[in-house]
Design an enzyme around this catalytic site. Sequence first.
Site, PDB file in Angstrom:
ATOM      1  N   GLU A 245       7.098   1.009   5.186  1.00  0.00           N
ATOM      2  CA  GLU A 245       6.206   2.173   5.172  1.00  0.00           C
ATOM      3  C   GLU A 245       6.189   2.898   6.522  1.00  0.00           C
ATOM      4  O   GLU A 245       5.127   3.226   7.056  1.00  0.00           O
ATOM      5  CB  GLU A 245       4.796   1.756   4.748  1.00  0.00           C
TER       6      GLU A 245
ATOM      7  N   ASP B 223       3.250  -4.090  -5.671  1.00  0.00           N
ATOM      8  CA  ASP B 223       2.162  -3.964  -4.706  1.00  0.00           C
ATOM      9  C   ASP B 223       0.790  -4.206  -5.312  1.00  0.00           C
ATOM     10  O   ASP B 223       0.067  -3.246  -5.588  1.00  0.00           O
ATOM     11  CB  ASP B 223       2.202  -2.569  -4.075  1.00  0.00           C
TER      12      ASP B 223
ATOM     13  N   GLU C 159      -8.034  -3.026  -3.859  1.00  0.00           N
ATOM     14  CA  GLU C 159      -7.409  -1.716  -3.683  1.00  0.00           C
ATOM     15  C   GLU C 159      -7.051  -1.054  -5.016  1.00  0.00           C
ATOM     16  O   GLU C 159      -7.339   0.120  -5.230  1.00  0.00           O
ATOM     17  CB  GLU C 159      -6.139  -1.869  -2.826  1.00  0.00           C
TER      18      GLU C 159
HETATM   19  O1  GCW Z   1      -0.858  -1.847  -0.775  1.00  0.00           O
HETATM   20  C1  GCW Z   1      -0.289  -1.056   0.209  1.00  0.00           C
HETATM   21  C2  GCW Z   1      -1.431  -0.298   0.764  1.00  0.00           C
HETATM   22  C3  GCW Z   1      -1.303   0.006   2.236  1.00  0.00           C
HETATM   23  C4  GCW Z   1      -0.961  -1.295   2.957  1.00  0.00           C
HETATM   24  C5  GCW Z   1       0.370  -1.791   2.436  1.00  0.00           C
HETATM   25  C6  GCW Z   1       0.785  -3.119   3.052  1.00  0.00           C
HETATM   26  C7  GCW Z   1      -1.689  -2.032   5.109  1.00  0.00           C
HETATM   27  O2  GCW Z   1      -1.609   0.876   0.012  1.00  0.00           O
HETATM   28  O3  GCW Z   1      -2.527   0.536   2.658  1.00  0.00           O
HETATM   29  O4  GCW Z   1      -0.935  -1.131   4.353  1.00  0.00           O
HETATM   30  O5  GCW Z   1       0.292  -2.004   1.054  1.00  0.00           O
HETATM   31  O6  GCW Z   1       0.518  -4.134   2.433  1.00  0.00           O
HETATM   32  O7  GCW Z   1       1.365  -3.125   4.117  1.00  0.00           O
END
Ligand code: GCW
Length: 657
Positions: A267, A340, A368
């Site tokens: 990311e 995720d 989340e």
């Molecule tokens: O789930 C996603 C989230 C991000 C997070 C990323 C990760 C901390 O939307 O906010 O960043 O994963 O796990 O690195």
Amino acid sequence: MKTIIILFACVFLCVKPVCAEDGSRLWLPLEKNYHAKVSSNDKNPTIDIAIRELQTQWKGKPVKLALAHHKINLLFGDSYKISKQKETILIQSSSSIGLLYGAFHLLRLQQTGKAEGELNIKESPAFDLRILNHWDNIDGSIERGYAGKSLWDWEDLPETVSPRYTEYARANASIGINATVLNNVNANPQFISREYLLKAAALARVFRPWGIRVYLSVNFSSPVQLGDLPTADPLDEAVCRWWKDKVREIYSIIPDFGGFLVKANSEGLPGPHDFGRTHADGANMLAEALEPFGGIVMWRAFVYDAKSPDRAKQAYEEFTPLDGKFRKNVIIQVKNGPIDFQPREPFNPLFGAMQKTPLMLELQITQEYLGQAKQLAYLAPMYEECLQSDTYAKGEGSTVAQIITGKVFPQTVTAIAGVANTGKDANWTGHLFAQANWYCFGRLAWNPGLSPEEMADEWLKMTFTGNPAFVEPVKEMMLNSREAMVNYMMPLGLAHLFAWEHHYGPDPGFTLPNARPDWLPPYYHRADSAGLGFDRTTNGSNAVSQYFPPLRDSLNCLETCPEKFLLWFHHVPWNYRMHSGRTLWEELCYKYQSGVDAVFAFQKLWDEMKPYIDAERFNAVQSKLKIQTEDAVEWRDVCLGYFRQFELSPPIQARLP
Ligand code: GCW
């Protein structure tokens, strides 16, 4: 006059409300002073805590704490034994923290009504490291945090030490959590500056007697951003020296520092790939610096990029070629699923595939993608689903739990991490029932074989009341809550139908010009007039081949793929007949509707629970369940409304409750 006073007193006593509770107590016993008789053959800050906890809260026979200096009874580390002697209860351990865990165990038995009768308990944790990951930032915000600001008052530390830090440590110790990463994996390099290390040291001092060690997330480009070096290349000598010096400084400030958590080349974060190096090069460089001090590196496998034709495959493709190339004190931290933290994902195929490298599991406690702090979802069934999944890596029975506890392939260190859901809210977690997810994470980290039911039962009795008229129906609601959510959000293996960025509500058709396709829902559901779902079979992206046979073959075949993962692995025609006899479209309508029905039932059930608990907590949950029912209806209507355009036959009329 006397009669009036007596009358008045009686009325007062009768109408005296049940003590109001805001949830801040968590699952811990109400502060009481029982003056129980507690003795110990040793003294230190941890044993003092164990004594105090028992003295003030234990209602039974005298308790004797025995620290075994010569491990004659084969008790190691955090393990403990509890037994009933004639006139005393004996807690034995070879460590002080083991005695404290034993004390909390005894209190838990009392709180759940199980302290009577025989006591013959021997407990050992399944994982060395039972760790929370805080995604907390320097400015007090929390990434994906829904319970207020960060618990850590960075500005006031190290001078001002909030009493909440002790309460945090106590809650964690009570469920066996023994480590914490203080800051976000999207790490600000400042966290390892001297100024912030002194602040972290103040927290470490508070946590130490509770058996909790501090870890930090580090930014891979710290040598550039903090140290003014021209590069962060892990094979550059000056870079290695910089990290070694930094690690030495850290240990001079926090002598029992645990190590680093690293999100790299993920990311947009920097990492070894920026210099043409591998994850192993990056992790090993940090591990070498930490090794002389006993520290470890938890290197995350959460990687994906826009170019990948199937995001679910990338971590496996990047990491399996590196198996066996990591230093002994590196452990790869793998999210439960390959994408995720979705409401439901199959387990991550990296588990079982890396047989010469320690792996740890990362679970998300903060919700989340699961209704955040507004919706009730008890996550133990989700954690269990992953832990008990059979990878078939070494034949049948090679479950994820067996793999990560080192029972299938040897591991130098074993660990499990949970992304914390705590914040400054009075009740810690925003939603009162989200406390149960923190609780069950800790309990599973101790014993991954505990059932969701057992843990819900404990938590309800400790948090609310032992009255079965409350415990039994509410436990049932908890146990059904995650499946209900899967049904009204994304049933049958669908994933990532969320609205842009906030990950709360539905927006399955959302697109944005120039946006990364793998951040848009249509990338995941692939709806078209032919059908619905992502073809990951051998005819499609071939992600199925990352799993071992026979699982691979059963996932690959439309008829044998479990229906809960159907649309994860297959693009299925709208008129395909499901096991129920319904077509795919009908089944989809049925699932969305059953999710909505379940939440309405939760709401109704909770209304009936009013007589059993205090008004404050009753009302708090009641108002959140109202939001949840409205949201569930929205999910159903938006998703079915969207998918209907691709489906040729007329949809079943969704029944409004
Ligand atoms: O789930 C996603 C989230 C991000 C997070 C990323 C990760 C901390 O939307 O906010 O960043 O994963 O796990 O690195």
